[in-house]
Design an enzyme around this catalytic site. Structure first.
Site, PDB file in Angstrom:
ATOM      1  N   ARG A  75      65.369  71.612 -14.877  1.00 40.90           N
ATOM      2  CA  ARG A  75      64.860  71.292 -16.201  1.00 40.90           C
ATOM      3  C   ARG A  75      64.181  72.506 -16.811  1.00 40.90           C
ATOM      4  NH1 ARG A  75      61.704  66.491 -14.424  1.00 40.90           N
ATOM      5  NH2 ARG A  75      59.988  67.770 -15.182  1.00 40.90           N
ATOM      6  N   LYS A 133      51.287  64.326  -8.367  1.00 37.03           N
ATOM      7  CA  LYS A 133      50.739  63.083  -8.909  1.00 37.03           C
ATOM      8  C   LYS A 133      51.773  61.958  -8.885  1.00 37.03           C
ATOM      9  CE  LYS A 133      49.559  64.836 -12.905  1.00 37.03           C
ATOM     10  NZ  LYS A 133      50.020  66.212 -12.669  1.00 37.03           N
ATOM     11  N   ARG A 161      52.581  76.202 -18.876  1.00 35.26           N
ATOM     12  CA  ARG A 161      52.012  74.858 -18.737  1.00 35.26           C
ATOM     13  C   ARG A 161      50.693  74.900 -17.970  1.00 35.26           C
ATOM     14  NH1 ARG A 161      56.445  71.457 -15.886  1.00 35.26           N
ATOM     15  NH2 ARG A 161      55.075  69.681 -16.337  1.00 35.26           N
ATOM     16  N   ARG A 220      62.469  72.911  -7.977  1.00 35.36           N
ATOM     17  CA  ARG A 220      62.763  71.505  -8.255  1.00 35.36           C
ATOM     18  C   ARG A 220      64.035  71.363  -9.093  1.00 35.36           C
ATOM     19  NH1 ARG A 220      58.031  67.652 -10.509  1.00 35.36           N
ATOM     20  NH2 ARG A 220      58.396  68.769 -12.470  1.00 35.36           N
ATOM     21  N   ARG A 279      45.287  63.597 -21.091  1.00 38.40           N
ATOM     22  CA  ARG A 279      45.463  65.025 -20.821  1.00 38.40           C
ATOM     23  C   ARG A 279      44.393  65.874 -21.494  1.00 38.40           C
ATOM     24  NH1 ARG A 279      51.753  66.855 -20.354  1.00 38.40           N
ATOM     25  NH2 ARG A 279      52.461  65.163 -19.031  1.00 38.40           N
TER      26      ARG A 279
END
Length: 210
Positions: free
Chosen positions: A156, A13, A167, A123, A88
């Site tokens: 992270r 996104k 998540r 990532r 959300r």
């Protein structure tokens, strides 16, 4: 054009929002960036958000809506905007409607869960400037060191595979129902993730007619 971008965490996104922002000349409003800045600065709202993010949970509505309301009141949003990461939940979407936040299209990027886990697991981000890397497709020139500012490149907590899976469970339960919410209003356009970001952009442009 006033857009909402939907999709699982790691669906791309943010990447597509950046491209669309340049094409359309409108700002991207990313709650993720705003919240990460608040967490890094250690503000009271940032510390609240950090606890939820690290547990793989959604940040409460009152925090998100407050941030968005202030941001959309700024002059650069007068001609349109791209909302990335909000709403959300259906209660958030309903609250935004009551606030008079108009939407032309809710664009959903469809990506399989395992692709998301693999993508986010590799990532990395710079602790100092926020530059992003990936251990498979875009490694820093020197391991652990940012090409841009020389800061430390880290994984992270919310990109850890187990956190990503948590998540995704939350996404399917809380956020995915938004697709039906916007479909009922005739505002949903769903696009399948493509092999590259550029190909995904092409499909999105076709769907939006731009």
């Amino acid at each position: 054009m006033r857009l909402i971008l939907l999709g699982a965490p790691g669906a791309g996104k943010g990447t597509q929002a950046e491209v669309l922002s340049k094409l359309l000349g409108i700002p991207t409003i990313s709650t993720g960036n705003i919240l990460r800045a608040a967490m890094k600065e250690g503000t009271p709202i940032g510390l609240q958000a950090k606890a939820y993010v690290e547990a793989g949970q959604l940040v409460p509505d009152e925090v998100i809506i407050g941030i968005i309301k202030d941001r959309l009141a700024q002059d650069d949003c007068a001609k349109g905007y791209i909302l990335d990461g909000v709403p959300r939940t259906i209660p958030q979407a309903e609250a935004m409607e009551k606030m008079g936040i108009a939407i032309d299209c809710a664009l959903s990027i469809e990506v399989e869960d395992q692709v998301i886990v693999d993508r986010l697991g590799g990532r990395r981000v710079c602790r100092d400037c926020g530059a992003t890397y990936h251990m498979l497709s875009h490694r820093p020139q020197k391991d652990g060191v940012c090409d841009v500012c020389g800061g430390e490149v880290i994984c992270r907590k919310d990109d850890d595979p187990e956190t990503v899976k948590a998540r995704l469970v939350t996404y399917h339960r809380e956020t995915e129902p938004l697709k039906a919410f916007y479909a009922e209003r005739g505002l949903l356009k769903a696009v399948e993730n493509q092999p590259s970001a550029e190909e995904t952009t092409a499909v999105i442009r076709s769907a939006l007619g731009i």
